[in-house]
Design a protein around this motif. Structure first.
Motif, PDB file in Angstrom:
ATOM      1  N   LYS A 100      -1.859  14.392  16.029  1.00 34.73           N
ATOM      2  CA  LYS A 100      -2.660  13.177  16.188  1.00 34.73           C
ATOM      3  C   LYS A 100      -1.912  12.093  16.959  1.00 34.73           C
ATOM      4  CE  LYS A 100      -5.495  13.731  12.067  1.00 34.73           C
ATOM      5  NZ  LYS A 100      -5.844  13.151  10.757  1.00 34.73           N
ATOM      6  N   ASN A 101      -0.608  12.016  16.767  1.00 34.54           N
ATOM      7  CA  ASN A 101       0.163  10.922  17.350  1.00 34.54           C
ATOM      8  C   ASN A 101       1.065  11.359  18.503  1.00 34.54           C
ATOM      9  OD1 ASN A 101      -0.971   9.347  15.316  1.00 34.54           O
ATOM     10  ND2 ASN A 101       0.758   9.690  13.944  1.00 34.54           N
ATOM     11  N   GLY A 102       1.095  12.646  18.803  1.00 29.10           N
ATOM     12  CA  GLY A 102       1.952  13.128  19.879  1.00 29.10           C
ATOM     13  C   GLY A 102       3.434  12.960  19.589  1.00 29.10           C
ATOM     14  N   ASP A 103       3.815  12.980  18.314  1.00 33.18           N
ATOM     15  CA  ASP A 103       5.203  12.802  17.891  1.00 33.18           C
ATOM     16  C   ASP A 103       5.993  14.079  18.199  1.00 33.18           C
ATOM     17  OD1 ASP A 103       7.603  12.637  16.418  1.00 33.18           O
ATOM     18  OD2 ASP A 103       6.664  11.504  14.804  1.00 33.18           O
ATOM     19  N   SER A 104       6.848  14.008  19.211  1.00 32.32           N
ATOM     20  CA  SER A 104       7.590  15.205  19.628  1.00 32.32           C
ATOM     21  C   SER A 104       8.621  15.629  18.583  1.00 32.32           C
ATOM     22  CB  SER A 104       8.255  14.993  20.984  1.00 32.32           C
ATOM     23  OG  SER A 104       9.166  13.918  20.923  1.00 32.32           O
ATOM     24  N   ASP A 105       9.181  14.671  17.833  1.00 30.40           N
ATOM     25  CA  ASP A 105      10.120  15.018  16.761  1.00 30.40           C
ATOM     26  C   ASP A 105       9.399  15.807  15.674  1.00 30.40           C
ATOM     27  OD1 ASP A 105      12.694  14.868  15.351  1.00 30.40           O
ATOM     28  OD2 ASP A 105      11.607  13.549  13.957  1.00 30.40           O
ATOM     29  N   ALA A 106       8.211  15.367  15.311  1.00 31.00           N
ATOM     30  CA  ALA A 106       7.412  16.071  14.296  1.00 31.00           C
ATOM     31  C   ALA A 106       7.026  17.458  14.800  1.00 31.00           C
ATOM     32  CB  ALA A 106       6.170  15.267  13.940  1.00 31.00           C
ATOM     33  N   GLU A 107       6.672  17.551  16.068  1.00 29.45           N
ATOM     34  CA  GLU A 107       6.331  18.866  16.618  1.00 29.45           C
ATOM     35  C   GLU A 107       7.548  19.789  16.568  1.00 29.45           C
ATOM     36  OE1 GLU A 107       4.539  21.026  20.609  1.00 29.45           O
ATOM     37  OE2 GLU A 107       4.422  18.850  20.449  1.00 29.45           O
ATOM     38  N   GLY A 108       8.706  19.244  16.876  1.00 24.88           N
ATOM     39  CA  GLY A 108       9.935  20.035  16.774  1.00 24.88           C
ATOM     40  C   GLY A 108      10.174  20.540  15.361  1.00 24.88           C
ATOM     41  N   ARG A 109       9.850  19.716  14.377  1.00 28.28           N
ATOM     42  CA  ARG A 109      10.037  20.121  12.975  1.00 28.28           C
ATOM     43  C   ARG A 109       9.098  21.258  12.585  1.00 28.28           C
ATOM     44  NH1 ARG A 109      13.506  16.957  10.532  1.00 28.28           N
ATOM     45  NH2 ARG A 109      13.847  14.862  11.294  1.00 28.28           N
ATOM     46  N   VAL A 110       7.836  21.188  13.028  1.00 25.30           N
ATOM     47  CA  VAL A 110       6.905  22.260  12.649  1.00 25.30           C
ATOM     48  C   VAL A 110       7.221  23.545  13.413  1.00 25.30           C
ATOM     49  CG1 VAL A 110       5.089  20.745  11.783  1.00 25.30           C
ATOM     50  CG2 VAL A 110       5.051  21.429  14.181  1.00 25.30           C
ATOM     51  N   VAL A 111       7.696  23.411  14.642  1.00 22.00           N
ATOM     52  CA  VAL A 111       8.127  24.594  15.388  1.00 22.00           C
ATOM     53  C   VAL A 111       9.355  25.210  14.709  1.00 22.00           C
ATOM     54  CG1 VAL A 111       9.124  25.381  17.574  1.00 22.00           C
ATOM     55  CG2 VAL A 111       7.091  23.926  17.576  1.00 22.00           C
ATOM     56  N   GLN A 112      10.272  24.368  14.258  1.00 25.73           N
ATOM     57  CA  GLN A 112      11.455  24.865  13.546  1.00 25.73           C
ATOM     58  C   GLN A 112      11.049  25.519  12.223  1.00 25.73           C
ATOM     59  OE1 GLN A 112      14.693  25.024  14.686  1.00 25.73           O
ATOM     60  NE2 GLN A 112      14.885  26.337  12.888  1.00 25.73           N
ATOM     61  N   TYR A 113      10.063  24.947  11.547  1.00 29.01           N
ATOM     62  CA  TYR A 113       9.544  25.547  10.321  1.00 29.01           C
ATOM     63  C   TYR A 113       9.098  26.984  10.611  1.00 29.01           C
ATOM     64  CZ  TYR A 113       6.137  26.683   6.687  1.00 29.01           C
ATOM     65  OH  TYR A 113       5.428  27.331   5.700  1.00 29.01           O
ATOM     66  N   CYS A 114       8.341  27.164  11.693  1.00 33.57           N
ATOM     67  CA  CYS A 114       7.866  28.512  12.047  1.00 33.57           C
ATOM     68  C   CYS A 114       9.043  29.437  12.339  1.00 33.57           C
ATOM     69  CB  CYS A 114       6.907  28.452  13.232  1.00 33.57           C
ATOM     70  SG  CYS A 114       5.306  27.733  12.795  1.00 33.57           S
ATOM     71  N   ALA A 115      10.061  28.929  12.991  1.00 36.13           N
ATOM     72  CA  ALA A 115      11.253  29.745  13.258  1.00 36.13           C
ATOM     73  C   ALA A 115      11.944  30.110  11.944  1.00 36.13           C
ATOM     74  CB  ALA A 115      12.214  28.997  14.176  1.00 36.13           C
ATOM     75  N   ASP A 116      12.047  29.149  11.041  1.00 37.51           N
ATOM     76  CA  ASP A 116      12.719  29.385   9.762  1.00 37.51           C
ATOM     77  C   ASP A 116      12.010  30.425   8.906  1.00 37.51           C
ATOM     78  OD1 ASP A 116      14.616  27.522  10.520  1.00 37.51           O
ATOM     79  OD2 ASP A 116      13.825  25.927   9.231  1.00 37.51           O
ATOM     80  N   VAL A 117      10.684  30.503   9.016  1.00 34.66           N
ATOM     81  CA  VAL A 117       9.933  31.464   8.200  1.00 34.66           C
ATOM     82  C   VAL A 117       9.678  32.775   8.944  1.00 34.66           C
ATOM     83  CG1 VAL A 117       8.909  29.689   6.726  1.00 34.66           C
ATOM     84  CG2 VAL A 117       7.646  30.482   8.751  1.00 34.66           C
ATOM     85  N   GLY A 118      10.261  32.909  10.143  1.00 33.95           N
ATOM     86  CA  GLY A 118      10.226  34.189  10.847  1.00 33.95           C
ATOM     87  C   GLY A 118       9.116  34.376  11.860  1.00 33.95           C
ATOM     88  N   PHE A 119       8.456  33.279  12.251  1.00 30.51           N
ATOM     89  CA  PHE A 119       7.343  33.409  13.199  1.00 30.51           C
ATOM     90  C   PHE A 119       7.569  32.550  14.443  1.00 30.51           C
ATOM     91  CE2 PHE A 119       5.473  34.384   9.006  1.00 30.51           C
ATOM     92  CZ  PHE A 119       5.122  35.707   9.270  1.00 30.51           C
TER      93      PHE A 119
END
Length: 124
Positions: A100-119
């Motif tokens: 919603k806000n285009g927060d690149s730091d937040a996007e990095g966190r959710v992408v890292q979450y996916c990496a951490d869980v194997g996807f």
């Protein structure tokens, strides 16, 4: 013989309960993994749709498509919304900030979450 049987009943009952718990735990882990995979796939689809809307001529259809894909990602995130992603944020908060806000730091966190869980391969 009756003594042996009486001694075995509690042991068998305990084994049956333990087997049932581990089976249930296995199903819960499979369900959690499926939710995570679905979320990460939807996140990746949103990233691609968003990038396509940014790079192509700004047609309303492309922006509408990115919005619809974002909605799918939000729906996929719901069962996982309270999972932590760092900096005191939950997956729900970070997803909303990214989409919603285009927060690149937040996007990095959710992408890292996916990496951490194997996807990690499902996101860009």
């Amino acid at each position: 013989m009756v003594r042996v049987f009486k001694a075995m009943v509690p042991i068998l009952a305990l084994a049956a309960v333990a087997a049932g718990c581990s089976s249930s735990e296995g199903r819960d882990e499979q369900r959690l993994a499926a939710h995570r995979e679905n979320y990460c796939a939807q996140l990746g689809a949103w990233q691609k749709a968003r990038d396509a809307a940014r790079t192509e001529t700004p047609e309303a259809a492309e922006y509408d498509k990115a919005g619809a894909v974002a909605q799918d990602a939000f729906l996929a995130m719901r069962p996982l919304r309270d999972e932590p992603v760092g900096a005191g944020r939950t997956l729900s908060e970070a997803t909303a900030a990214a989409m919603k806000n285009g927060d690149s730091d937040a996007e990095g966190r959710v992408v890292q979450y996916c990496a951490d869980v194997g996807f990690e391969t499902l996101t860009r």
